[in-house]
Design an enzyme around this catalytic site. Structure first.
Site, mmCIF file in Angstrom:
data_model
loop_
_atom_site.group_PDB
_atom_site.id
_atom_site.type_symbol
_atom_site.label_atom_id
_atom_site.label_comp_id
_atom_site.label_asym_id
_atom_site.label_seq_id
_atom_site.Cartn_x
_atom_site.Cartn_y
_atom_site.Cartn_z
ATOM 1 C CB CYS A 287 36.370 36.786 27.816
ATOM 2 S SG CYS A 287 34.934 37.984 27.566
HETATM 3 C C1 UN1 Z 1 32.776 38.265 28.965
HETATM 4 O O1 UN1 Z 1 32.962 37.426 29.721
HETATM 5 O O2 UN1 Z 1 32.514 37.727 27.207
HETATM 6 O O3 UN1 Z 1 33.569 42.393 32.701
HETATM 7 C C2 UN1 Z 1 32.125 39.179 29.060
HETATM 8 C C3 UN1 Z 1 33.039 41.717 32.620
HETATM 9 C C4 UN1 Z 1 31.429 41.354 31.860
HETATM 10 C C5 UN1 Z 1 31.695 40.800 30.805
HETATM 11 C C6 UN1 Z 1 32.809 39.498 30.144
HETATM 12 N N1 UN1 Z 1 30.918 42.565 32.456
HETATM 13 O O4 UN1 Z 1 33.276 40.950 33.576
#
Ligand code: UN1
Length: 506
Positions: A287
């Site tokens: 995300c």
């Molecule tokens: C997600 O992709 O749902 O900050 C979370 C980051 C990861 C978390 C992403 N540790 O890229």
């Protein structure tokens, strides 16, 4: 790898039956990692009943002792770190080094919250009246439904489950349907490591439709008190609306179209490294993955030349090897990547080969056998415009757009325009530019000279706009999701003192 049969677990008992679905390794799609039995809505409701029934006793366990359970879970995860990471790699194709990092995030989360069991502070508050004392307490919300995506099949669930358990809540967890083997291993470690009584942590495998129906029925019967959801903005809207109809506020962590701004004062090599990792790490399926590079027109050509070279040199392939990018997590994301390409190619300049890696469409230096799995070329799309679909929508795949800007105002306007607001980054050596960007960006997270990905377990994580409803996970802040403030008004004057009316005058 031998096939494992995975089932839901309700009140400590496995629930078999229902439709069985195979979970395959995306790097070797012929390999079945496990088989999972999908439950129906009624089973979801039973899990909610079980969580609700177990909650009072779990909340009665003193918080420091719940903290100790979290400490044991953390140690057991650490002891099984490599095995769990290998399972993550086998089931979702995440490169092993990244998978190890993901498992470490659970350990970090447990490390943080084990001590919180001895804090979980409330306040003493002065009263307007004499012989009266006011207090605040954090009380658990109750039974929590946690619905999570499969791109971080263990780290992201732990962001909900660890603080929720610590605060005295019980859980119904519905993980993604394409990572059941990892989810079952995670559940087993938590229940065993924490010595969790039956019903405290229930596990449900179900498709979206049955989950939604089960959740709705559970809400109607007052069995679920809070929903935590990580997934797409589209499903997040539905979950948020469902919660709202029951006067609840869900914790929503949704998609992102995360911008990375490169100013004329940037260290370009550093910016290239950041764009490469956040664009194509996890094959762009975080995300927090990079969506669009917003680069000053004076450094566009130089950036693109260096970025193109870095993308070409990046190691792609078998996720058990040392690669930047493995396969797509699941067929549905591979299909979406193809769909986007079909839309992009007639309109834009795409650097290098695109689409699936095959013998006819090869990738130099590919690690392993491309035909075995869901392997795709990383795509860099130049000449993106601010009204393009690619500029406005999350792709959840290895596609990075590039757009130019003339002044910082325009860059910030472009960065905010898609209306998401999860992560963002600026590369500059000029503190004035960095702070102006920090001040005006709408994202919940801002990186200065670092990539858009890479959360730490004790810093608030979450987004605004289409990326969420402002809720935050991680650190002490997430406790506001899983506890409610109770105000206590203790009068020891022996008479009825009426607020406002009996307030002491000077
Ligand atoms: C997600 O992709 O749902 O900050 C979370 C980051 C990861 C978390 C992403 N540790 O890229």
């Amino acid at each position: 790898m031998s096939k494992t049969k995975i089932t839901s677990v309700v009140g400590g008992e496995p629930v078999d039956g229902g439709r069985t679905v195979a979970s395959t390794n995306p790097a070797r799609t012929a390999d079945v990692v496990g088989e999972v039995a999908f439950a129906d809505a009624a089973t979801f409701v039973r899990a909610a009943e079980s969580a609700k029934a177990a909650q009072r006793d779990w909340a009665a366990v003193p918080a420091p002792i719940r903290g100790r359970a979290i400490a044991h879970i953390g140690r057991l995860v650490e002891d099984n770190k490599e095995a769990l990471a290998r399972l993550v790699t086998a089931e979702i194709g995440k490169p092993y080094a990244e998978a190890l990092g993901e498992v470490q995030e659970i350990v970090d989360t447990c490390d943080f919250f084990l001590g919180e069991g001895r804090r979980l502070y409330g306040q003493t508050v002065p009263s307007e009246m004499p012989d009266k004392q006011l207090f605040t307490h954090r009380v658990p919300v109750g039974a929590v439904a946690v619905i999570t995506a499969g791109n971080f099949p263990v780290a992201v669930p732990s962001w909900y489950i660890v603080p929720a358990l610590l605060a005295g809540n019980t859980i119904v967890w519905k993980p993604a349907d394409y990572s059941p083997v990892v989810s079952a291993a995670f559940h087993e470690i938590f229940v065993r490591g924490g010595g969790l009584p039956a019903g405290v942590f229930n596990l449900i495998f179900a498709d979206g439709e049955q989950t939604f129906a089960g959740l709705e029925q559970s809400l109607e019967r007052g069995l679920i008190d809070k929903i935590g959801f990580t997934g797409s903005s589209a499903v997040g809207r539905e979950i948020g609306a469902l919660a709202g109809r029951h006067l609840q506020n869900a914790c929503l962590e949704l998609g992102g179209k995360n911008p990375l701004v490169i100013t004329p004062n940037a260290d370009l090599d550093l910016a290239v490294e950041g764009a490469l990792f956040s664009g194509f790490g996890t094959a762009g399926q975080r995300c927090t993955s990079l969506g669009t590079v917003i680069v000053h027109e004076s450094v566009h050509d130089e950036f693109l030349a260096r970025f193109g070279k870095a993308v070409e040199a990046a190691k792609i392939g078998d996720p058990t090897q040392d690669v930047l990018m493995g396969p797509m997590l699941d067929q549905k994301f591979a299909d979406r990547y193809e769909e986007y390409l079909g839309w992009i190619k007639p309109h834009h300049t795409v650097i290098g080969p695109t689409g699936r890696v095959t013998a006819d469409n090869p990738r130099s230096g590919f690690a392993g056998d491309p035909a075995a799995g869901l392997f795709y070329h990383p795509a860099v799309v130049d000449g993106v415009r601010a009204d393009d679909q690619l500029f406005l929508e999350e792709t959840f795949g290895p596609i990075v757009g590039v757009i130019t800007y003339r002044d910082l105002d325009e860059a910030i306007d472009l960065a905010n325009r898609p209306g998401y607001g999860l992560s963002s980054a600026i590369y500059t050596t000029d503190p004035q530019e960095a702070f102006t960007f920090r001040n005006r960006i709408g994202a919940g997270m801002v990186s200065i000279n670092n990539s858009t990905s890479g959360a730490e377990a004790h810093l608030p994580f979450g987004g605004n706009g289409k990326s969420g409803n402002g809720s935050r996970q991680s650190g002490v802040w997430v406790l506001d999701q899983f506890t409610r403030w109770q105000s206590v008004n203790w009068d020891y004057s022996g008479r009825l003192q009426k607020a406002q009316m009996d307030t002491v005058e000077l």
